[in-house]
Design a protein around this motif. Structure first.
Motif, PDB file in Angstrom:
ATOM      1  N   ARG A 101       0.825  -1.215   0.000  1.00 15.01           N
ATOM      2  CA  ARG A 101       0.000   0.000   0.000  1.00 15.01           C
ATOM      3  C   ARG A 101       0.858   1.263   0.000  1.00 15.01           C
ATOM      4  O   ARG A 101       0.495   2.268  -0.618  1.00 15.01           O
ATOM      5  N   ILE A 102       1.993   1.218   0.658  1.00 14.09           N
ATOM      6  CA  ILE A 102       2.910   2.358   0.606  1.00 14.09           C
ATOM      7  C   ILE A 102       3.447   2.540  -0.810  1.00 14.09           C
ATOM      8  O   ILE A 102       3.567   3.673  -1.310  1.00 14.09           O
ATOM      9  N   ALA A 103       3.766   1.426  -1.477  1.00 20.29           N
ATOM     10  CA  ALA A 103       4.272   1.510  -2.851  1.00 20.29           C
ATOM     11  C   ALA A 103       3.220   2.076  -3.798  1.00 20.29           C
ATOM     12  O   ALA A 103       3.534   2.861  -4.702  1.00 20.29           O
ATOM     13  N   VAL A 104       1.973   1.711  -3.615  1.00 15.09           N
ATOM     14  CA  VAL A 104       0.907   2.210  -4.485  1.00 15.09           C
ATOM     15  C   VAL A 104       0.735   3.721  -4.329  1.00 15.09           C
ATOM     16  O   VAL A 104       0.484   4.428  -5.313  1.00 15.09           O
ATOM     17  N   HIS A 105       0.911   4.230  -3.121  1.00 14.76           N
ATOM     18  CA  HIS A 105       0.672   5.649  -2.875  1.00 14.76           C
ATOM     19  C   HIS A 105       1.884   6.531  -3.142  1.00 14.76           C
ATOM     20  O   HIS A 105       1.722   7.717  -3.459  1.00 14.76           O
ATOM     21  N   TYR A 106       3.082   5.996  -3.031  1.00 15.10           N
ATOM     22  CA  TYR A 106       4.266   6.861  -3.059  1.00 15.10           C
ATOM     23  C   TYR A 106       5.227   6.592  -4.206  1.00 15.10           C
ATOM     24  O   TYR A 106       6.202   7.328  -4.349  1.00 15.10           O
ATOM     25  N   VAL A 107       4.999   5.589  -5.019  1.00 16.24           N
ATOM     26  CA  VAL A 107       5.828   5.373  -6.202  1.00 16.24           C
ATOM     27  C   VAL A 107       4.938   5.481  -7.433  1.00 16.24           C
ATOM     28  O   VAL A 107       3.709   5.576  -7.336  1.00 16.24           O
ATOM     29  N   SER A 108       5.549   5.450  -8.596  1.00 20.71           N
ATOM     30  CA  SER A 108       4.786   5.566  -9.830  1.00 20.71           C
ATOM     31  C   SER A 108       3.898   4.339 -10.038  1.00 20.71           C
ATOM     32  O   SER A 108       4.149   3.262  -9.482  1.00 20.71           O
ATOM     33  N   GLN A 109       2.866   4.527 -10.850  1.00 22.95           N
ATOM     34  CA  GLN A 109       1.931   3.443 -11.092  1.00 22.95           C
ATOM     35  C   GLN A 109       2.608   2.271 -11.792  1.00 22.95           C
ATOM     36  O   GLN A 109       2.320   1.101 -11.502  1.00 22.95           O
ATOM     37  N   ARG A 110       3.521   2.571 -12.699  1.00 17.53           N
ATOM     38  CA  ARG A 110       4.231   1.517 -13.424  1.00 17.53           C
ATOM     39  C   ARG A 110       5.123   0.699 -12.482  1.00 17.53           C
ATOM     40  O   ARG A 110       5.141  -0.538 -12.541  1.00 17.53           O
ATOM     41  N   MET A 111       5.840   1.372 -11.600  1.00 18.45           N
ATOM     42  CA  MET A 111       6.709   0.673 -10.660  1.00 18.45           C
ATOM     43  C   MET A 111       5.903  -0.125  -9.648  1.00 18.45           C
ATOM     44  O   MET A 111       6.277  -1.250  -9.277  1.00 18.45           O
ATOM     45  N   ALA A 112       4.795   0.434  -9.168  1.00 19.68           N
ATOM     46  CA  ALA A 112       3.941  -0.299  -8.233  1.00 19.68           C
ATOM     47  C   ALA A 112       3.365  -1.545  -8.880  1.00 19.68           C
ATOM     48  O   ALA A 112       3.248  -2.597  -8.240  1.00 19.68           O
ATOM     49  N   TRP A 113       3.008  -1.434 -10.162  1.00 19.95           N
ATOM     50  CA  TRP A 113       2.483  -2.599 -10.879  1.00 19.95           C
ATOM     51  C   TRP A 113       3.542  -3.695 -10.992  1.00 19.95           C
ATOM     52  O   TRP A 113       3.234  -4.886 -10.887  1.00 19.95           O
ATOM     53  N   LYS A 114       4.785  -3.315 -11.177  1.00 22.40           N
ATOM     54  CA  LYS A 114       5.861  -4.310 -11.259  1.00 22.40           C
ATOM     55  C   LYS A 114       6.130  -4.952  -9.901  1.00 22.40           C
ATOM     56  O   LYS A 114       6.446  -6.140  -9.828  1.00 22.40           O
ATOM     57  N   LEU A 115       6.019  -4.178  -8.832  1.00 19.80           N
ATOM     58  CA  LEU A 115       6.259  -4.731  -7.509  1.00 19.80           C
ATOM     59  C   LEU A 115       5.137  -5.654  -7.057  1.00 19.80           C
ATOM     60  O   LEU A 115       5.370  -6.591  -6.290  1.00 19.80           O
TER      61      LEU A 115
END
Length: 324
Positions: free
Chosen positions: A178-192
């Motif tokens: 949830r932190i990744a979804v809010h604080y990184v780009s959408q493309r990077m969050a999708w990869k994570l």
């Protein structure tokens, strides 16, 4: 506007005459301008497309062109379809993020699998001594059983601690997602947050070479497994910090005890970091090998699990050989 354009054209033509015929040109221009003005006045009610045909008899009709009633609407619908098709073809890639529940570790299936794995981990070693016993004498057997009486409470406590630890790791991973979804780009969050086994199946259908497929699966596993390893690292480091500070609070001796505890804490944090890094790297390599040699989905999962367990062991053996 058409009259002005015609007058400018006549002016350009008249200005191209020689200087000797200036007065004649001026008279010619005046006569031509008058004639053109009269022609424009006469053709004011004619359609614009036939205004250049001055002097030629043209039959005109006052009736306007008849269009079907749905002509404009049909043009709009066709235009809309064209723009919709172009939008589908040239639109940006949409990243679909699927977040699992925050407390998914406490669901019935997940909790049951974690409990079963923990109990087997600590209770299976207790079966080895009884299987290796020799039955030579009854008295010796009874004495041996009394000596080898096993305490079942200790494995139970260890199993409960392991269940709590694994559930905490999974919950920490959900928080990191949830932190990744809010604080990184959408493309990077999708990869994570990508489902790595399904991604391996999709990559297998693209006709890649073996080397390219191995690299792509390993890279995808590295990204998809990163949050799990990060959550494990945070939990382990948090446990070590809690142990050190609890021992510092409860200890009565203060002679260099605090400095020694902090030194041990730094050593344990470094060891945990190396082990987690080795786990991530070996899990990625194992996933690539498993997906290449076996079925993409199952091979990726098995290779990732084997590499995750083998990585810290390999690093520990290598460091032991280096420093001894």
């Amino acid at each position: 506007m058409a009259g002005i354009a015609l007058l400018l054209d006549l002016w350009r033509k008249s200005s191209s005459f020689s200087a000797t015929g200036t007065q004649h040109s001026y008279g010619y221009f005046s006569a031509t301008a008058a004639a053109s003005a009269a022609a424009l006045t006469a053709s004011a009610g004619t359609p614009f497309a036939s205004r250049f045909l001055f002097g030629i008899p043209v039959a005109h009709c006052d009736a306007s062109a008849a269009f079907p009633e749905d002509y404009i609407s049909s043009i709009q619908s066709v235009t809309r379809k064209i723009f919709e098709n172009d939008a589908l073809q040239y639109s940006t890639k949409q990243y679909k993020l699927e977040l699992k529940p925050l407390f998914s570790a406490f669901e019935l299936r997940s909790l049951a699998m974690t409990s079963l794995r923990s109990f087997l981990m600590f209770y299976l070693p207790l079966l080895e001594p009884s299987a290796n016993m020799e039955e030579d004498d009854d008295d010796f057997l009874q004495d041996n059983q009394e000596e080898r009486r096993v305490d079942l409470i200790v494995p139970l406590k260890k199993s409960v601690k392991q269940i709590i630890r694994e559930s905490t790791v999974v919950t920490t991973r959900r928080i990191l997602e949830r932190i990744a979804v809010h604080y990184v780009s959408q493309r990077m969050a999708w990869k994570l947050l990508k489902d790595v086994p399904k991604s391996a199946v999709r990559k297998a259908g693209r006709g890649m070479s073996t080397k390219t497929y191995f690299i792509c699966v390993s890279r995808t596993t590295f990204r998809g497994h990163f949050l799990a390893v990060a959550a494990s690292w945070l939990v382990q480091v948090g446990i070590e910090i809690y142990r050190v500070f609890s021992s510092l609070v409860n200890s009565k001796e203060e002679n260099n005890n605090g400095a020694e505890q902090l030194r041990l804490l730094g050593l344990k944090v470094s060891t945990t970091t190396v082990r987690c890094g080795a786990s991530l790297v070996f899990a990625s390599i194992g996933a690539g090998i498993g997906a290449t040699l076996f079925r993409p989905s199952a091979g990726q999962w098995i290779g990732c699990a084997v590499g995750d367990m083998a990585g810290p062991i390999v690093v520990a053996v290598c460091l032991d050989k280096v420093f001894t």
